[in-house]
Design an enzyme around this catalytic site. Structure first.
Site, PDB file in Angstrom:
ATOM      1  N   ASP A   8       0.882  -1.164   0.000  1.00 34.76           N
ATOM      2  CA  ASP A   8       0.000   0.000   0.000  1.00 34.76           C
ATOM      3  C   ASP A   8       0.921   1.215   0.000  1.00 34.76           C
ATOM      4  O   ASP A   8       2.060   1.110  -0.490  1.00 34.76           O
ATOM      5  CB  ASP A   8      -0.960  -0.053   1.202  1.00 34.76           C
ATOM      6  N   GLU A  10       0.109   4.527   2.200  1.00 34.90           N
ATOM      7  CA  GLU A  10      -0.113   5.507   3.267  1.00 34.90           C
ATOM      8  C   GLU A  10       0.789   5.290   4.475  1.00 34.90           C
ATOM      9  O   GLU A  10       1.062   6.219   5.235  1.00 34.90           O
ATOM     10  CB  GLU A  10      -1.582   5.461   3.713  1.00 34.90           C
ATOM     11  N   HIS A  60      -2.096   0.013  -4.337  1.00 34.41           N
ATOM     12  CA  HIS A  60      -2.618   1.331  -3.973  1.00 34.41           C
ATOM     13  C   HIS A  60      -3.173   2.100  -5.170  1.00 34.41           C
ATOM     14  O   HIS A  60      -2.460   2.301  -6.168  1.00 34.41           O
ATOM     15  CB  HIS A  60      -1.511   2.153  -3.303  1.00 34.41           C
ATOM     16  N   HIS A 104      -1.951   0.961   6.494  1.00 36.79           N
ATOM     17  CA  HIS A 104      -2.455   2.095   7.291  1.00 36.79           C
ATOM     18  C   HIS A 104      -3.616   1.641   8.155  1.00 36.79           C
ATOM     19  O   HIS A 104      -4.160   0.553   7.951  1.00 36.79           O
ATOM     20  CB  HIS A 104      -2.898   3.223   6.359  1.00 36.79           C
ATOM     21  N   HIS A 116      -8.331   4.715   6.258  1.00 32.42           N
ATOM     22  CA  HIS A 116      -9.532   4.347   5.502  1.00 32.42           C
ATOM     23  C   HIS A 116      -9.597   2.831   5.420  1.00 32.42           C
ATOM     24  O   HIS A 116      -8.632   2.152   5.758  1.00 32.42           O
ATOM     25  CB  HIS A 116      -9.517   4.964   4.093  1.00 32.42           C
ATOM     26  N   GLU A 135      -7.998  -2.811   6.544  1.00 34.03           N
ATOM     27  CA  GLU A 135      -7.568  -3.598   5.385  1.00 34.03           C
ATOM     28  C   GLU A 135      -6.727  -4.812   5.777  1.00 34.03           C
ATOM     29  O   GLU A 135      -6.787  -5.857   5.124  1.00 34.03           O
ATOM     30  CB  GLU A 135      -6.798  -2.690   4.412  1.00 34.03           C
TER      31      GLU A 135
HETATM   32 ZN   LIG Z   1      -5.128   1.141   1.694  1.00 31.95          ZN
END
Ligand SMILES: [Zn+2]
Length: 276
Positions: A8, A10, A60, A104, A116, A135
Site C-alpha cells: 500500500d 499511506e 494502492h 495504514h 480508511h 484492510e
Molecule cells: Zn489502503
C-alpha cells in the site's frame, strides 16, 4: 522460499497527505521513491533470511506506483487496475510468507494517518465477527484461505496495533507515529529502511509465525456504508443481507474465507457507482 508482498502507500515513512501518493499529484515522485525504498529494504532483508522468489502486488489506488526496473530481488510485479483479488491478487498456496508493506489504520481509528478501509467515500466501518477491522484483517481472509502466514507488516503505530488483533500476529515495524489524519512524526527514511530490512529478516526467522491467520467458521463480515442507498445496492449481491434496524449496514457470512473476501471486493466496486 517464496514471499508475497502486498504494497500500500499511506504507511510509508514521510507520507502524510494524498498529494504525495496519487498519480499526477504534486509530491507523487517523492512519495513513490519513499515507497520503493522501503519495499527494496524488505526484499533485501528477506533475501538474507533465505527467500529466493518474490511476487509484489502494487495495491494502492492506480496500482502502478512501482517502477518495475528498480525492484530488488528480481521480483515479479503485479500492477495495473481491475484485479479480482485486489490487494491480494496473485496469492496462492505456493507461497511461504506474506508481507504487508506501507499499510495504514482502519477508517475510524484515532491518530491514524490517511486512515480508511478500502473506499473512504463509501465504507464507514467494517467488522469481522463483531470486531472493527481495517484492510489488514480483511486481506488476512485471503491469507487464511490459502494457508499462508502473514509474517511482516509495516506502517504507523496504529497499523501495527491493529495487526496485533490477528492470530497469530505478524511481526510489526512501525515507521511513524501519527499525530492526526494528516500529520505524523516519521523516522528518517534511511532508519525506516534499516528497521524494515531487519524486520523482514526477523519475520522469516526468529519471529516467523507458526500458521496462517486463524478465523472461525462461519465468519461474518459486516459493512456499514456512509449512506443507506450504498447498503441497499450492496445487498443486490447473492448472500449479502441487510441488517434489521440498521439501514446502512449489510452482512455476509460463510465458511469460505475467499468467498467472503471476493464478496467484499465486489461490494466495494459495486458501490463506486453511487460514489462516483
Ligand atoms: Zn489502503
Amino acid at each position: 522460499m517464496k514471499v508475497y508482498i502486498s504494497t500500500d502507500f499511506e504507511g510509508v515513512a514521510g507520507i502524510v497527505d494524498w498529494d504525495q501518493i496519487m498519480v499526477g499529484s504534486h509530491d507523487y515522485e517523492l512519495g513513490r521513491r519513499l515507497l520503493l525504498g522501503e519495499l527494496n529494504a524488505a526484499i533485501d532483508g528477506a533475501r538474507e533470511a533465505g527467500a529466493t522468489e518474490f511476487v509484489v502486488n502494487d495495491s494502492h489506488s492506480s496500482m502502478r506506483n512501482l517502477e518495475p526496473d528498480l525492484l530488488h530481488g528480481a521480483a515479479t510485479l503485479i500492477t495495473g487496475k481491475h484485479k479480482p483479488m485486489y490487494m491480494m491478487e496473485g496469492l496462492d498456496s505456493s507461497f511461504d510468507a506474506i508481507f504487508f508493506l506501507g499499510y495504514h489504520g482502519s477508517i475510524g481509528a484515532s491518530h491514524a494517518v490517511l486512515s480508511h478501509s478500502y473506499n473512504p467515500r463509501a465504507i464507514w466501518e467494517a467488522r469481522i465477527n463483531g470486531q472493527v477491522v481495517g484492510e489488514t484483517a480483511i486481506n488476512a481472509l485471503v491469507a487464511a484461505h490459502y494457508g499462508v502466514p502473514i509474517a511482516l507488516i509495516t506502517g504507523d503505530s496504529v497499523t501495527i496495533a491493529e495487526a496485533e488483533q490477528l492470530t497469530p500476529a505478524p511481526h510489526g515495524v512501525a515507521v511513524k507515529q501519527s499525530i492526526s489524519r494528516f500529520a505524523a512524526e516519521s523516522l528518517h527514511p534511511d532508519i525506516a529502511r534499516e528497521r524494515i530490512h531487519e524486520g523482514a529478516h526477523a519475520a522469516l526467522s526468529s519471529h516467523r509465525p507458526a500458521t496462517a491467520p486463524q478465523f472461525p467458521k462461519p465468519t461474518t463480515l459486516e459493512l456499514t456504508f456512509l449512506t443507506a442507498d450504498m447498503a441497499e445496492m450492496a445487498a443486490w449481491l447473492r448472500g449479502v443481507e441487510p441488517v434489521e434496524g440498521q439501514p446502512r449496514t449489510v452482512r455476509y457470512a460463510g465458511d469460505n474465507f475467499l468467498d467472503i473476501f471476493r464478496t467484499f471486493v465486489t461490494m466495494v466496486l459495486l458501490t463506486r457507482a453511487i460514489v462516483e
